[in-house]
Design a protein around this motif. Structure first.
Motif, PDB file in Angstrom:
ATOM      1  N   GLU A 161     -73.353  32.754  -0.703  1.00 33.99           N
ATOM      2  CA  GLU A 161     -72.664  31.500  -0.400  1.00 33.99           C
ATOM      3  C   GLU A 161     -73.014  30.968   0.986  1.00 33.99           C
ATOM      4  O   GLU A 161     -73.241  29.755   1.156  1.00 33.99           O
ATOM      5  CB  GLU A 161     -71.139  31.700  -0.527  1.00 33.99           C
ATOM      6  CG  GLU A 161     -70.388  30.385  -0.642  1.00 33.99           C
ATOM      7  CD  GLU A 161     -68.907  30.584  -0.977  1.00 33.99           C
ATOM      8  OE1 GLU A 161     -68.514  31.712  -1.366  1.00 33.99           O
ATOM      9  OE2 GLU A 161     -68.152  29.609  -0.853  1.00 33.99           O
ATOM     10  N   LYS A 197     -70.173  24.075  -7.444  1.00 28.61           N
ATOM     11  CA  LYS A 197     -69.712  22.741  -7.045  1.00 28.61           C
ATOM     12  C   LYS A 197     -70.580  22.189  -5.910  1.00 28.61           C
ATOM     13  O   LYS A 197     -70.991  21.021  -5.938  1.00 28.61           O
ATOM     14  CB  LYS A 197     -68.242  22.854  -6.619  1.00 28.61           C
ATOM     15  CG  LYS A 197     -67.602  21.576  -6.135  1.00 28.61           C
ATOM     16  CD  LYS A 197     -67.353  20.606  -7.285  1.00 28.61           C
ATOM     17  CE  LYS A 197     -66.750  19.289  -6.765  1.00 28.61           C
ATOM     18  NZ  LYS A 197     -67.438  18.123  -7.353  1.00 28.61           N
ATOM     19  N   ILE A 198     -70.879  23.047  -4.925  1.00 27.93           N
ATOM     20  CA  ILE A 198     -71.714  22.592  -3.791  1.00 27.93           C
ATOM     21  C   ILE A 198     -73.082  22.123  -4.296  1.00 27.93           C
ATOM     22  O   ILE A 198     -73.596  21.080  -3.905  1.00 27.93           O
ATOM     23  CB  ILE A 198     -71.900  23.732  -2.757  1.00 27.93           C
ATOM     24  CG1 ILE A 198     -70.555  24.085  -2.112  1.00 27.93           C
ATOM     25  CG2 ILE A 198     -72.914  23.352  -1.682  1.00 27.93           C
ATOM     26  CD1 ILE A 198     -70.608  25.365  -1.272  1.00 27.93           C
ATOM     27  N   ALA A 200     -67.852  29.724  -8.371  1.00 33.10           N
ATOM     28  CA  ALA A 200     -67.341  28.389  -8.696  1.00 33.10           C
ATOM     29  C   ALA A 200     -67.602  27.423  -7.529  1.00 33.10           C
ATOM     30  O   ALA A 200     -68.041  26.287  -7.745  1.00 33.10           O
ATOM     31  CB  ALA A 200     -65.851  28.462  -9.007  1.00 33.10           C
ATOM     32  N   ARG A 201     -67.366  27.917  -6.295  1.00 37.62           N
ATOM     33  CA  ARG A 201     -67.633  27.046  -5.140  1.00 37.62           C
ATOM     34  C   ARG A 201     -69.118  26.721  -5.025  1.00 37.62           C
ATOM     35  O   ARG A 201     -69.506  25.584  -4.777  1.00 37.62           O
ATOM     36  CB  ARG A 201     -67.156  27.720  -3.849  1.00 37.62           C
ATOM     37  CG  ARG A 201     -65.641  27.767  -3.682  1.00 37.62           C
ATOM     38  CD  ARG A 201     -65.243  28.172  -2.264  1.00 37.62           C
ATOM     39  NE  ARG A 201     -65.729  29.483  -1.881  1.00 37.62           N
ATOM     40  CZ  ARG A 201     -65.069  30.641  -2.113  1.00 37.62           C
ATOM     41  NH1 ARG A 201     -63.891  30.635  -2.730  1.00 37.62           N
ATOM     42  NH2 ARG A 201     -65.590  31.788  -1.735  1.00 37.62           N
ATOM     43  N   ARG A 202     -69.948  27.736  -5.251  1.00 41.03           N
ATOM     44  CA  ARG A 202     -71.404  27.497  -5.160  1.00 41.03           C
ATOM     45  C   ARG A 202     -71.854  26.476  -6.204  1.00 41.03           C
ATOM     46  O   ARG A 202     -72.681  25.599  -5.929  1.00 41.03           O
ATOM     47  CB  ARG A 202     -72.164  28.803  -5.386  1.00 41.03           C
ATOM     48  CG  ARG A 202     -71.925  29.828  -4.283  1.00 41.03           C
ATOM     49  CD  ARG A 202     -72.695  31.105  -4.549  1.00 41.03           C
ATOM     50  NE  ARG A 202     -71.826  32.275  -4.515  1.00 41.03           N
ATOM     51  CZ  ARG A 202     -72.236  33.530  -4.672  1.00 41.03           C
ATOM     52  NH1 ARG A 202     -73.521  33.789  -4.886  1.00 41.03           N
ATOM     53  NH2 ARG A 202     -71.396  34.532  -4.621  1.00 41.03           N
ATOM     54  N   TYR A 212     -65.784  28.469 -14.795  1.00 41.57           N
ATOM     55  CA  TYR A 212     -65.298  27.970 -13.511  1.00 41.57           C
ATOM     56  C   TYR A 212     -64.405  26.743 -13.668  1.00 41.57           C
ATOM     57  O   TYR A 212     -63.609  26.449 -12.794  1.00 41.57           O
ATOM     58  CB  TYR A 212     -66.484  27.634 -12.592  1.00 41.57           C
ATOM     59  CG  TYR A 212     -67.532  28.717 -12.595  1.00 41.57           C
ATOM     60  CD1 TYR A 212     -67.194  30.024 -12.204  1.00 41.57           C
ATOM     61  CD2 TYR A 212     -68.825  28.481 -13.033  1.00 41.57           C
ATOM     62  CE1 TYR A 212     -68.139  31.042 -12.242  1.00 41.57           C
ATOM     63  CE2 TYR A 212     -69.774  29.488 -13.066  1.00 41.57           C
ATOM     64  CZ  TYR A 212     -69.424  30.756 -12.674  1.00 41.57           C
ATOM     65  OH  TYR A 212     -70.347  31.760 -12.726  1.00 41.57           O
ATOM     66  N   LYS A 256     -71.550  18.952 -14.271  1.00 39.74           N
ATOM     67  CA  LYS A 256     -70.778  20.079 -13.759  1.00 39.74           C
ATOM     68  C   LYS A 256     -71.183  21.365 -14.489  1.00 39.74           C
ATOM     69  O   LYS A 256     -71.270  21.375 -15.713  1.00 39.74           O
ATOM     70  CB  LYS A 256     -69.306  19.778 -14.037  1.00 39.74           C
ATOM     71  CG  LYS A 256     -68.320  20.760 -13.465  1.00 39.74           C
ATOM     72  CD  LYS A 256     -66.887  20.265 -13.756  1.00 39.74           C
ATOM     73  CE  LYS A 256     -65.890  21.329 -13.316  1.00 39.74           C
ATOM     74  NZ  LYS A 256     -66.127  21.757 -11.915  1.00 39.74           N
ATOM     75  N   SER A 316     -64.678  33.219  -7.770  1.00 41.68           N
ATOM     76  CA  SER A 316     -64.313  31.963  -7.093  1.00 41.68           C
ATOM     77  C   SER A 316     -65.438  31.517  -6.165  1.00 41.68           C
ATOM     78  O   SER A 316     -65.670  30.317  -6.005  1.00 41.68           O
ATOM     79  CB  SER A 316     -62.973  32.078  -6.377  1.00 41.68           C
ATOM     80  OG  SER A 316     -62.992  33.167  -5.500  1.00 41.68           O
ATOM     81  N   SER A 317     -66.181  32.472  -5.622  1.00 39.14           N
ATOM     82  CA  SER A 317     -67.336  32.089  -4.813  1.00 39.14           C
ATOM     83  C   SER A 317     -68.396  31.409  -5.694  1.00 39.14           C
ATOM     84  O   SER A 317     -68.976  30.391  -5.310  1.00 39.14           O
ATOM     85  CB  SER A 317     -67.921  33.317  -4.125  1.00 39.14           C
ATOM     86  OG  SER A 317     -69.167  33.003  -3.541  1.00 39.14           O
TER      87      SER A 317
END
Lengths: 421, 421
Positions: free
Chosen positions: B398, B315-316, B311-313, B205, B331, B308-309
């Motif tokens: 997500e 980060k959240i 990767a967002r998860r 990611y 990270k 990409s989902s």
């Protein structure tokens, strides 16, 4: 039959998710649709691509336990079932559990399907051979078990378990009920775990024989969980289904303490779970279509046709082998093999020695090169010193068997002419 | 695209065998039909229910080798591929091969996915821990490898292999290319087998990181078969596909002598073969749809959306954990996990001691009971003495993550209020 109340909501569910699955559904019998729905309902999120419980999906284990109960007439507990990728990993798990050092011994038949010897070696234990009696059609004699156990114990070996393959691989022997009772009594008396390889339970061809699970035998003798530790291995790879590439199997694990059960569960957990399609198949072989199901008639006809064809093939091969010079072959009462004995001429034995191979392997290689027919030499399964055998499956298509017999017969004549001396 | 000359004979073939399959075919894209036909053509008798070669179906291994070549830009040999029921059995096979006695040691990261420690224990070897450096985001320091190797050798341990998990489980670290070169050089110099767990190779990611296989790295350094023994484990269970219940995986086994290769093949043979559906999946993840294929666009969109989902998860969750009192979280550059560190108050540690459980397990149990959220305590993976962690997957849907974060945050506040002292 699947009622409209049950079917309609399901179709609506699927129509939302996939038109493709809907198209498939229209082509299937009502009971197979219902079975598929039941199976999906037993899987969290209906996801066959996700890991399951390490023992296998609970609902599928319920089905298997019910199937065992229907087969045996005695209770079975889904918590005793461990679903595995075919029967082999279950055998390894048991060897891992039973063998702590090279001083731990496992009684194994000779001849035997070599998974057992391989697994005992891999886990560093001691393989204690007991010989099946070829003269009486590969019978399992209790006196032989007693002798081998006594000898092993006198050498200081801690004998843990007895392996019995019934119906026999490679022998084709189906044990008589009375013999099975003796075996159970022997294990109970001597405190041995009974490891029952029952993967050929559907493959019985002798009209006077029937498959009885060792669990049924021991429960019918009044022995319960506290009296005997018993593991039954089963697989979707044999029977009339033969879906060996799907790697579906299970073991039923009974008569162990909670502490030992915890260890076997831990072992199962290391590999997360067995493959879900194989799990589903294992549950299906223990819950086949029933009288009244739309698919019952075609299922039943197909099953009977396969099994009676296998019985005919076994008989044709038995007769063919017995007609060969120096070859004797006992009836395959069950399983999927003939295991004839071959009296090799001295000249052939000498030629094998020169070729640095076992005499029966020498014969098998010559057969392969001359005819393209593959058999496995008896030395791969173990045999009494000075005797030679080969294992031949009864699986070639029935219409091809006469040609195979003819090629085999011709090869054998030429081989004997060459080496008769 | 599938040409009519190719498609028509196949449809005719299927129309003879099954109208059901024909119906399915009409619903699929041309390239998926062609792929399905190619796969069936590679399987003897088109039978996915039969045993295969013990290394796996040759045509599928060809596909995997081509996929590895396309990924790495260096040759791959289908004879080096062993298809397995997920990656776990391949790891066991390697431990079986490498460990002959308790004097044989394997270098494993701490923290590590516990399959490695379990397999080393099961095979009776010595687990030599090397610590990943949390302060630098779980970096793998060569000096640490050197120190642990030296210490182990001074104790007389015969160190056989180094396990590297990249991207890391549970750390989420993706190794830098320069670091991978150092690791390869270390293994080559010290004569260690490099066991590369590369099952998360599709899960990267961090925009500044990229997955490089250890095979690519070693070949790009000019090291061939003779210079380094290297095993790469891969699986259909992770990536953007996540078909873990299908148990498809493989290992690429390079740089071993023919004698050793024979032993690993013998080991593979004991269990006959891995499940065929899993074999097919393993080949598919290494030969995804290509530009120009009818299904490429939808495949590509789905793959990108999933990754990409994720990767967002990641980060959240990282931000959420870092906002909690006493929690620091590096990270997740790759893989499927966050692995935050938690400074537990003394009172919580004391309460855990009284409950006879590890402090991080105590925290995880309290979390589970309060919120229904499952995390795995760091003590399951190993961690530096006196530090506490938990592993949390980034897999929840997500749209559910904000609610999970909110429940988690609330729990954590209450926990800290209770034990802050």
């Amino acid at each position: 039959m699947l009622s409209a109340e049950k079917l309609l909501p399901m179709l609506r569910y699927y129509s939302k998710t996939s038109r493709r699955i809907q198209a498939l559904i229209r082509l299937m019998s009502a009971d197979s649709i219902e079975r598929a729905i039941q199976i999906l309902d037993q899987i969290p999120c209906r996801a066959t691509g996700a890991y399951s419980h390490s023992q296998g999906i609970k609902g599928l284990r319920d089905k298997i336990a019910s199937g065992i109960e229907a087969r045996d007439g005695f209770p079975a507990d889904p918590n005793d079932i461990f679903l595995t990728d075919g029967a082999s990993p279950a055998v390894h798990m048991m060897m891992q559990l039973l063998i702590g050092s090279e001083n731990d011994g496992i009684l194994c038949p000779i001849p035997q399907y070599p998974l057992y010897s391989a697994s005992i070696t891999l886990h560093g234990g001691t393989h204690i051979s007991y010989y099946l009696d070829e003269e009486t059609g590969w019978a399992l004699e209790i006196s032989e078990l007693e002798n081998q156990l006594k000898t092993a114990r006198s050498r200081g070996v801690n004998v843990k378990a007895l392996v019995v393959i019934n119906p026999g691989n490679p022998t084709g022997r189906v044990l008589a009920e009375a013999n099975q009772r003796e075996i159970v009594e022997f294990c109970r008396k001597e405190g041995l775990v009974l490891l029952a390889d029952e993967v050929y339970q559907e493959n019985v061809y002798a009209p006077d024989k029937q498959f009885y699970s060792f669990k049924k035998i021991s429960r019918s003798m009044g022995f319960g969980e506290k009296d005997i530790s018993l593991v039954s291995f089963h697989s979707a790879s044999k029977g009339y289904y033969g879906e060996c590439g799907k790697r579906g199997g299970y073991m039923e694990f009974t008569g162990f303490s909670p502490e030992i059960r915890e260890q076997i569960y831990k072992l199962a957990s290391v590999n997360l779970c067995s493959n879900i399609s194989g799990q589903i198949l294992a549950s299906l072989i223990m819950s086949p279509p029933k009288v009244g199901d739309e698919s019952y008639e075609s299922f039943s006809a197909e099953k009977d046709a396969i099994l009676s064809s296998l019985a005919r093939r076994a008989k044709i091969l038995e007769d063919a082998f017995n007609s060969l010079e120096g070859v004797t072959c006992y009836k395959a009462e069950g399983a999927l093999y003939s295991f004839p004995r071959i009296n090799l001429p001295d000249k052939a034995i000498k030629a094998a020695e020169e070729a640095k191979t076992a005499p029966d392997a020498f014969y098998a290689w010559r057969l392969l090169n001359a005819t393209g027919i593959v058999v496995v030499s008896g030395s791969g399964f173990g045999q009494r010193a000075g005797t030679w055998h080969f294992r031949c499956t009864i699986l070639p298509q029935e219409e091809k068997i006469p040609a195979i017999v003819s090629r085999f017969t011709q090869f054998h004549k030429q081989f004997m002419d060459e080496f008769r001396g």
